[in-house]
Design a protein around this motif. Structure first.
Motif, PDB file in Angstrom:
ATOM      1  N   UNK A  91       9.596  88.666 -89.319  1.00 15.47           N
ATOM      2  CA  UNK A  91       9.322  87.224 -89.206  1.00 15.47           C
ATOM      3  C   UNK A  91      10.517  86.506 -88.572  1.00 15.47           C
ATOM      4  N   UNK A  92      10.344  85.234 -88.283  1.00 18.34           N
ATOM      5  CA  UNK A  92      11.397  84.442 -87.639  1.00 18.34           C
ATOM      6  C   UNK A  92      12.644  84.337 -88.498  1.00 18.34           C
ATOM      7  N   UNK A  93      12.468  84.228 -89.789  1.00 23.05           N
ATOM      8  CA  UNK A  93      13.616  84.071 -90.687  1.00 23.05           C
ATOM      9  C   UNK A  93      14.037  85.402 -91.336  1.00 23.05           C
ATOM     10  N   UNK A  95      16.157  87.705 -90.310  1.00 27.66           N
ATOM     11  CA  UNK A  95      17.596  87.964 -90.251  1.00 27.66           C
ATOM     12  C   UNK A  95      18.311  87.312 -91.435  1.00 27.66           C
ATOM     13  N   UNK A  96      18.045  86.051 -91.671  1.00 20.51           N
ATOM     14  CA  UNK A  96      18.683  85.340 -92.782  1.00 20.51           C
ATOM     15  C   UNK A  96      18.221  85.863 -94.135  1.00 20.51           C
ATOM     16  N   UNK A  97      16.930  86.167 -94.238  1.00 20.02           N
ATOM     17  CA  UNK A  97      16.415  86.682 -95.504  1.00 20.02           C
ATOM     18  C   UNK A  97      17.021  88.042 -95.837  1.00 20.02           C
ATOM     19  N   UNK A  98      17.157  88.911 -94.839  1.00 23.52           N
ATOM     20  CA  UNK A  98      17.744  90.225 -95.093  1.00 23.52           C
ATOM     21  C   UNK A  98      19.210  90.107 -95.491  1.00 23.52           C
ATOM     22  N   UNK A  99      19.893  89.154 -94.873  1.00 27.17           N
ATOM     23  CA  UNK A  99      21.295  88.930 -95.226  1.00 27.17           C
ATOM     24  C   UNK A  99      21.446  88.443 -96.665  1.00 27.17           C
ATOM     25  N   UNK A 112      25.881 100.557-106.235  1.00 25.59           N
ATOM     26  CA  UNK A 112      24.981 101.089-105.218  1.00 25.59           C
ATOM     27  C   UNK A 112      25.422 100.658-103.822  1.00 25.59           C
ATOM     28  N   UNK A 113      25.203 101.535-102.860  1.00 24.23           N
ATOM     29  CA  UNK A 113      25.448 101.175-101.464  1.00 24.23           C
ATOM     30  C   UNK A 113      24.256 100.378-100.952  1.00 24.23           C
ATOM     31  N   UNK A 114      24.531  99.285-100.272  1.00 24.56           N
ATOM     32  CA  UNK A 114      23.483  98.432 -99.710  1.00 24.56           C
ATOM     33  C   UNK A 114      23.621  98.483 -98.190  1.00 24.56           C
ATOM     34  N   UNK A 115      22.529  98.812 -97.518  1.00 22.07           N
ATOM     35  CA  UNK A 115      22.517  98.934 -96.067  1.00 22.07           C
ATOM     36  C   UNK A 115      21.563  97.902 -95.471  1.00 22.07           C
ATOM     37  N   UNK A 116      22.057  97.141 -94.522  1.00 21.10           N
ATOM     38  CA  UNK A 116      21.234  96.174 -93.799  1.00 21.10           C
ATOM     39  C   UNK A 116      21.161  96.661 -92.367  1.00 21.10           C
ATOM     40  N   UNK A 117      19.949  96.822 -91.848  1.00 19.88           N
ATOM     41  CA  UNK A 117      19.810  97.382 -90.505  1.00 19.88           C
ATOM     42  C   UNK A 117      18.719  96.651 -89.724  1.00 19.88           C
ATOM     43  N   UNK A 118      18.739  96.912 -88.428  1.00 20.35           N
ATOM     44  CA  UNK A 118      17.726  96.342 -87.533  1.00 20.35           C
ATOM     45  C   UNK A 118      17.172  97.463 -86.674  1.00 20.35           C
ATOM     46  N   UNK A 119      15.881  97.701 -86.775  1.00 21.09           N
ATOM     47  CA  UNK A 119      15.170  98.622 -85.887  1.00 21.09           C
ATOM     48  C   UNK A 119      14.029  97.818 -85.301  1.00 21.09           C
ATOM     49  N   UNK A 120      14.156  97.516 -84.027  1.00 13.09           N
ATOM     50  CA  UNK A 120      13.257  96.565 -83.377  1.00 13.09           C
ATOM     51  C   UNK A 120      11.800  96.815 -83.759  1.00 13.09           C
ATOM     52  N   UNK A 121      11.098  95.828 -84.178  1.00 18.22           N
ATOM     53  CA  UNK A 121      11.446  94.422 -84.379  1.00 18.22           C
ATOM     54  C   UNK A 121      11.720  94.080 -85.850  1.00 18.22           C
TER      55      UNK A 121
END
Length: 162
Positions: A91-93, A95-99, A112-121
């Motif tokens: 969704x549009x938001x 990026x901010x929500x995942x952060x 725990x290790x926390x991983x934030x990633x981007x795999x298009x889209x």
């Protein structure tokens, strides 16, 4: 006469030595020969924080060299295990929500290790490095009240999880 006195002295000596011995019967067969009080308990967790002292470990340089070699080779290899996919969205938001989800998980579960990633889209947040699925399911059960869409996924995990 001397022989009789000698025999009497020898008999008295042996009778006193037998009398002085402990003749109680010791049961050599034990039902539980092993001390199981430490089973499944790490020893270091039992150490009291108030205890002071130093521990010194002496080892050969070959052990350190072998350990360093293992670390170098293990870091290069791929180890498969499980992670918990807590968030995935395009969704549009997203990026901010995942952060915000990643930062709240880091503060709630610092172990725990926390991983934030981007795999298009998609923006995704994964939690943990688990060797077995059941280990991941335990944490998923804790996360499920607040993160209903969370699920366990097979993934490449860090070698240090082993």
């Amino acid at each position: 006469m001397e022989k009789i006195a000698y025999v009497i002295a020898v008999v008295m000596f042996f009778s006193l030595s037998v009398y002085g011995q402990d003749t109680t019967v010791v049961n050599k067969m034990r039902k539980n020969p092993a001390d199981t009080s430490l089973t499944y308990n790490p020893v270091f967790s039992m150490l009291n924080a108030d205890v002071q002292g130093n521990v010194s470990v002496e080892q050969s340089s070959d052990v350190k060299r072998a350990f360093d070699s293992y670390n170098a080779s293990a870091a290069k290899s791929k180890n498969y295990g499980y992670k918990i996919l807590v968030y995935s969205s395009n969704s549009k938001n997203a990026r901010g929500a995942s952060s915000s989800i990643a930062s709240s998980l880091k503060s709630s579960y610092p172990q725990l290790n926390v991983y934030r990633s981007y795999q298009a889209p998609f923006f995704m947040v994964h939690v943990g490095d688990f060797r077995t699925k059941i280990d991941a399911m335990k944490i998923l059960y804790e996360l499920s009240p607040t993160h209903k869409q969370a699920k366990v996924v097979k993934s490449i995990i860090g070698w240090y999880a082993f």
